[in-house]
Scaffold this active site. Structure first.
Site, PDB file in Angstrom:
ATOM      1  CG  HIS C  94      -1.647   1.321   1.376  1.00 47.16           C
ATOM      2  ND1 HIS C  94      -2.396   1.869   0.361  1.00 47.16           N
ATOM      3  CD2 HIS C  94      -1.743   2.195   2.405  1.00 47.16           C
ATOM      4  CE1 HIS C  94      -2.922   3.017   0.768  1.00 47.16           C
ATOM      5  NE2 HIS C  94      -2.540   3.243   2.001  1.00 47.16           N
ATOM      6  CG  HIS C  96      -0.795   7.599   0.599  1.00 43.73           C
ATOM      7  ND1 HIS C  96      -1.845   8.339   1.080  1.00 43.73           N
ATOM      8  CD2 HIS C  96      -0.763   6.481   1.349  1.00 43.73           C
ATOM      9  CE1 HIS C  96      -2.414   7.697   2.085  1.00 43.73           C
ATOM     10  NE2 HIS C  96      -1.775   6.569   2.284  1.00 43.73           N
ATOM     11  CG  ASP C 119       3.115  -5.533 -21.787  1.00 41.30           C
ATOM     12  OD1 ASP C 119       2.642  -6.353 -22.598  1.00 41.30           O
ATOM     13  OD2 ASP C 119       3.983  -4.699 -22.104  1.00 41.30           O
ATOM     14  CG  HIS C 168      -6.794   5.392   1.296  1.00 38.89           C
ATOM     15  ND1 HIS C 168      -7.245   4.814   2.444  1.00 38.89           N
ATOM     16  CD2 HIS C 168      -5.457   5.469   1.441  1.00 38.89           C
ATOM     17  CE1 HIS C 168      -6.224   4.579   3.255  1.00 38.89           C
ATOM     18  NE2 HIS C 168      -5.137   4.966   2.670  1.00 38.89           N
ATOM     19  CE1 TYR C 226       9.129  -8.138 -22.627  1.00 40.25           C
ATOM     20  CE2 TYR C 226       9.571  -9.130 -20.473  1.00 40.25           C
ATOM     21  CZ  TYR C 226       9.731  -8.089 -21.379  1.00 40.25           C
ATOM     22  OH  TYR C 226      10.484  -6.990 -21.022  1.00 40.25           O
TER      23      TYR C 226
END
Lengths: 229, 229, 229, 229
Positions: C94, C96, C119, C168, C226
């Site tokens: 997580h 910001h 991708d 958020h 790939y």
């Protein structure tokens, strides 16, 4: 084999992260030895800071691996088509640099709004047409090259050393791998400034042909006078 | 000859990439020794990280090379005109910095939207008019200087130490090469903030003359009180 | 206990500031040992440059502290819900980061506008619904996890390794902590390019399903080609 | 005298360029020793990389120089007013950081569009009214402080540790110089994200009071649970 070309291609690849053009492994540079018809290209998915000269892959103009213990870049077939159809170019770059890719995602060509553009790219930097399902589901990377070539019917690749592949990102090229990277850096900066100029004044027209000619031919052709002899 | 001026001009040139104002060789700084009438200027197309003090070129106020083994910046004739017509300036910078060039490409002058602007530039930072075909196809770089001078009929170059050349990029100047670079850095930051303020609130008006005066004269003239004596 | 997982989680946390994704302590990474049902997570509010491996906190799948002398990240209950409901993920991030948080603040999902997106993320990167007062005033961080899970009714978390939590910021995940950080970096870059593409051409449509499939399955699943084997 | 405060104020000043908040000398930090009523502040116009602890200036709450061989920041009278009227603050920062100054130039307060904002600033970050000619031509810097105080009639300075001075730039504060800088960094990041969220979706409304309360009080007051005890 091709040691000096490999060294040049390695350095050109390492220049991409140094100039801020790539996130992770999102880019690849190749160079060609025209006399031998052999291409040196980045291996697929190998991080730049781990890559050594021995990881580079040598392929021929049919895309066959001639030397190397790794898979070549998945974009190798695009490079092959460009080398095949644009006989004057000896270096190719593909990346997903932020500003050039922004134009790719918007599906728009970049007009020459200033002399910075005109110093390197002789007019609109073209955007390719949308690819159809057959092209995408078939030999996709080869077809990408073919769509670029189709876009260049009206362009001389040495006067327009780059293209925006729609919904994808830029390819640039040059007389060697180093110049191809140079043009990738310039394209990114031009794309950034054109974006902002458009936001400031929507609907801007390109600069005049007279100014375009003046700047392009200050740096190109027999009457160029920029730089040292 | 002119060793201390050369050292200052070298450092001023090296400051451009350090401050993020140039891509490759897209910029040049010069300084003048007014008593001798000689200008020290960057050579054309030489990368900053390879340039040494011996690469700098000395020219006179007619643009003739007086000393040096390299060609001077292709923009030298513009510098010469500015030194000739603006007798108080002793340093000149030209570059293609992103934000100032954005305004150049949009063909717009930069209004004083805040005190940051007012601390350095006394009012609108002007943009030159479009150059005509004769000017572009003739002595282009000299004509660029003349168009700047024409733009400054209503401006004092010491109160307005810079200009946006339309479709091209900024020129800045100052009492020496170092101050000219300082003003180039400030112009770039001001251009960035003015761009964003306009995006946030289109049609913004410049700050009041009272606030413009207050800030400009905090830093300039006999009643300045910013900084140390 | 869990020394190798701790080392991986420490490195993954330190990668966040290195990649420019966090200001101060605005981010946290965790990893899970599925066999033991134990999670290693960043401590709350500890600066990255002071954090050592001994500061990491071990919690179980009920959020209880099993080992550690510090409080776990205040977002730990969200991580716990994600590990509980998405059994294939073994790392969570997580943060910001600027561009992903911009989309969160605008309350908008991110469409696949190009192959860079395709991708990694198979379609729209979803945004969660607004949380209600009970959810916010109750077990807020746990409820945040539940709202993410609710959003993923129609998504496979391994095909869509991230989400925008409305008002958020982003959460991303992967098969380990390192891949979760990788996806956080990619999300930030995609969010940046999608923002600019929209500014350039408002109302852009996502790329075709054919192109989305082509790129996603170049990198994922049994037919991926790939990278290296 | 005040050696430890001087050391803290020096470090806080040096943090400004390190965090990318200042161009040249465009910023200043001060701290106060409330028991002695003495303020330590940056000298005016001194470059950050040349400044030593001995260059800092000690002034009293009337703005008189108590110790120091240099002029204090020209903004010192603003700092003095803030310390005088906001008794809980012990550190003040002024700068011209790009994004916060963009909002200042647009003359707009910054709404709380997300939890990043709510973690630090309890509601709209206010913008001061336009100053009149008497205020600008009189004791300008002192009047700037008074206009900030006037703006804070409805705000608690500890819940709203910053302000946008119209046409000028931000001031932030905190319980010491270091926290004041921290808040300056956060304000800049918030200003950047709010700008982009507005461009993506013009007319966005602030987050709900419930979410604002939740995040602000996770980090502030007696029930805070973010970080370590």
């Amino acid at each position: 084999m091709l040691e000096s070309l490999k060294e040049e291609v390695l350095q050109a690849n390492l220049e991409l992260p140094k100039k801020g053009l790539v996130t992770y492994t999102w880019g690849n540079v190749s160079g060609i030895d025209r006399s031998k018809g052999l291409i040196v290209i980045k291996p697929s998915g190998v991080p730049y800071d781990e890559m050594t000269i021995n990881d580079l892959v040598v392929i021929d103009l049919k895309g066959n691996i001639v030397e190397g213990h790794l898979n070549p870049s998945s974009d190798a077939p695009t490079h092959v088509v460009l080398y095949d159809k644009f006989p004057d170019i000896c270096g190719v770059v593909h990346n997903h640099s932020s500003w050039a890719t922004t134009w790719a995602q918007a599906g728009r060509r970049i007009p020459a709004l200033g002399t910075t553009h005109a110093d390197y790219f002789y007019g609109y930097i073209p955007v390719t047409r949308e690819m159809n399902s057959d092209e995408i589901q078939g030999q996709y990377e080869e077809q990408t090259g073919k769509v670029i070539v189709e876009t260049f019917k009206e362009y001389n690749p040495m006067d327009m050393p780059g293209v925006i592949v729609r919904n994808h990102g830029p390819f640039t090229w040059g007389k060697n791998a180093s110049e191809a990277v140079h043009n990738a850096v310039v394209l990114e900066e031009i794309a950034k400034m054109a974006y902002h100029a458009y936001q400031l004044t929507p609907g801007l027209e390109p600069i005049s042909d007279v100014l375009l000619d003046k700047h392009f031919f200050r740096k190109h052709g027999k009457d160029a006078y920029y730089g040292q002899k």
